[in-house]
Enzyme design. Structure first.
Site, PDB file in Angstrom:
ATOM      1  N   LYS A  11      16.442   9.070  11.410  1.00 44.22           N
ATOM      2  CA  LYS A  11      16.419  10.645  11.558  1.00 44.22           C
ATOM      3  C   LYS A  11      17.301  11.236  10.383  1.00 44.22           C
ATOM      4  CE  LYS A  11      14.295  10.528  16.176  1.00 44.22           C
ATOM      5  NZ  LYS A  11      14.614  11.055  17.614  1.00 44.22           N
ATOM      6  N   TYR A  51       4.882  14.354  16.440  1.00 47.90           N
ATOM      7  CA  TYR A  51       5.685  14.299  17.769  1.00 47.90           C
ATOM      8  C   TYR A  51       4.710  15.136  18.614  1.00 47.90           C
ATOM      9  CZ  TYR A  51      10.198  12.088  17.266  1.00 47.90           C
ATOM     10  OH  TYR A  51      11.195  11.238  17.013  1.00 47.90           O
ATOM     11  N   ASN A 114      19.485  11.913  17.603  1.00 47.29           N
ATOM     12  CA  ASN A 114      19.829  10.491  18.080  1.00 47.29           C
ATOM     13  C   ASN A 114      19.550   9.500  17.264  1.00 47.29           C
ATOM     14  OD1 ASN A 114      17.148  10.639  18.220  1.00 47.29           O
ATOM     15  ND2 ASN A 114      17.100  10.226  20.481  1.00 47.29           N
ATOM     16  N   HIS A 117      14.031   6.817  15.637  1.00 49.03           N
ATOM     17  CA  HIS A 117      12.752   6.730  16.520  1.00 49.03           C
ATOM     18  C   HIS A 117      12.271   5.401  16.742  1.00 49.03           C
ATOM     19  CE1 HIS A 117       8.837   7.603  17.995  1.00 49.03           C
ATOM     20  NE2 HIS A 117       8.306   6.553  16.844  1.00 49.03           N
ATOM     21  N   GLU A 128       1.309   5.138  14.655  1.00 47.20           N
ATOM     22  CA  GLU A 128       2.260   5.847  13.839  1.00 47.20           C
ATOM     23  C   GLU A 128       2.506   5.263  12.638  1.00 47.20           C
ATOM     24  OE1 GLU A 128       4.984   7.127  17.985  1.00 47.20           O
ATOM     25  OE2 GLU A 128       5.880   5.561  16.790  1.00 47.20           O
TER      26      GLU A 128
HETATM   27  O1  CDP Z   1      13.058   8.580  21.081  1.00 46.05           O
HETATM   28  P1  CDP Z   1      12.743   8.316  22.572  1.00 46.05           P
HETATM   29  O2  CDP Z   1      11.450   7.435  22.602  1.00 46.05           O
HETATM   30  O3  CDP Z   1      13.794   7.447  22.846  1.00 46.05           O
HETATM   31  O4  CDP Z   1      12.714   9.705  23.461  1.00 46.05           O
HETATM   32  P2  CDP Z   1      11.272  10.573  23.691  1.00 46.05           P
HETATM   33  O5  CDP Z   1      11.445  10.878  25.091  1.00 46.05           O
HETATM   34  O6  CDP Z   1      10.078  10.165  23.192  1.00 46.05           O
HETATM   35  O7  CDP Z   1      11.698  11.944  22.859  1.00 46.05           O
HETATM   36  C1  CDP Z   1      11.588  12.018  21.542  1.00 46.05           C
HETATM   37  C2  CDP Z   1      12.751  12.604  20.816  1.00 46.05           C
HETATM   38  O8  CDP Z   1      12.722  14.037  21.429  1.00 46.05           O
HETATM   39  C3  CDP Z   1      13.909  12.282  21.203  1.00 46.05           C
HETATM   40  O9  CDP Z   1      14.398  10.919  20.424  1.00 46.05           O
HETATM   41  C4  CDP Z   1      14.831  13.311  20.911  1.00 46.05           C
HETATM   42  O10 CDP Z   1      15.301  13.343  19.249  1.00 46.05           O
HETATM   43  C5  CDP Z   1      14.026  14.384  21.380  1.00 46.05           C
HETATM   44  N1  CDP Z   1      14.406  14.973  22.513  1.00 46.05           N
HETATM   45  C6  CDP Z   1      15.129  16.053  22.869  1.00 46.05           C
HETATM   46  O11 CDP Z   1      15.698  16.810  21.858  1.00 46.05           O
HETATM   47  N2  CDP Z   1      15.763  16.387  24.058  1.00 46.05           N
HETATM   48  C7  CDP Z   1      15.437  15.780  25.263  1.00 46.05           C
HETATM   49  N3  CDP Z   1      15.647  16.147  26.357  1.00 46.05           N
HETATM   50  C8  CDP Z   1      14.531  14.459  25.005  1.00 46.05           C
HETATM   51  C9  CDP Z   1      14.187  14.102  23.799  1.00 46.05           C
HETATM   52 MG    MG Z   2       9.538   8.187  22.359  1.00 47.61          MG
END
Ligand code: CDP
Ligand code: MG
Length: 140
Positions: A11, A51, A114, A117, A128
Site C-alpha cells: 500500500k 474496495y 497498514n 492488502h 482481485e
Molecule cells: O485488509 P484486511 O482484510 O485485513 O481488513 P478489511 O477489514 O478487509 O479492511 C480493508 C482495509 O480497510 C484495511 O486493510 C484498512 O486499510 C481499512 N480499514 C480502516 O481504515 N479502518 C478500519 N476500521 C478497518 C479497515
Molecule cells: Mg479484507
C-alpha cells in the site's frame, strides 16, 4: 495442502517509505513466490471499485483517498495454502493486534495505513487477480 494463488498489494504508506523490498522478503521467507508484480498509481475511482465491498463502511472514503495517494505495488503470490499463509504473514488488520514478526506489526502505521492488502478467500483472490492482471502476466 494445495498450491494456491493470492492477490497482494503493497500500500501507499509502504511504497512512500521505500519498504517494497523488505515486505517482499517477508513473503519469500514464508515460501510465497511473487509470480506477478507491477507498480501502479490508482485513481480514487479505481481504488473505490477494488474496495467496493466496504462501500457502506465509515472508513471507505478515507480508504479510497489513501489508496490513491501514492503508487501501490500489485502482486500475485503463489505457494502452498497461499491465501491463508499470506494472511498470517500480513498480521491482523490493526497493527496493535498484529503478531510479532508480521508485516503489519513491523511496518504498519495505523489500522487504515497498514502497509499491505491480501485476499481473504479463493473467490476474492480470483476476482482481485483478474482486476489487476491478465493471464499472460502470471508467470508461475
Ligand atoms: O485488509 P484486511 O482484510 O485485513 O481488513 P478489511 O477489514 O478487509 O479492511 C480493508 C482495509 O480497510 C484495511 O486493510 C484498512 O486499510 C481499512 N480499514 C480502516 O481504515 N479502518 C478500519 N476500521 C478497518 C479497515
Ligand atoms: Mg479484507
Amino acid at each position: 495442502m494445495a498450491l494456491e494463488r493470492t492477490f497482494s498489494i503493497i500500500k501507499p504508506d509502504a511504497t512512500r517509505r521505500n519498504l517494497t523490498g523488505k515486505i517482499n522478503a517477508k513473503f519469500e521467507e514464508a515460501g510465497l513466490r511473487i509470480i506477478a508484480q507491477k507498480r501502479i498509481h490508482l485513481t480514487k475511482a479505481q481504488a473505490g471499485e477494488f474496495y467496493k465491498v466496504h462501500a457502506a463502511r465509515p472508513f471507505y472514503d478515507e480508504l479510497c483517498e489513501f489508496m490513491a495517494s501514492a503508487p501501490i505495488v500489485a502482486q500475485v503470490l503463489e505457494g502452498e495454502d497461499a491465501i491463508l499463509k499470506n494472511r498470517e504473514v500480513m498480521g491482523a488488520t490493526n497493527p496493535a493486534d498484529a503478531a510479532p514478526g508480521t508485516i503489519r506489526a513491523e511496518f504498519a502505521e495505523s489500522v487504515g495505513e497498514n502497509s499491505v492488502h491480501g485476499s481473504d478467500a479463493p473467490d476474492t483472490a480470483k476476482e482481485e487477480i483478474a482486476y489487476f492482471f491478465s493471464g499472460l502476466e502470471l508467470v508461475g
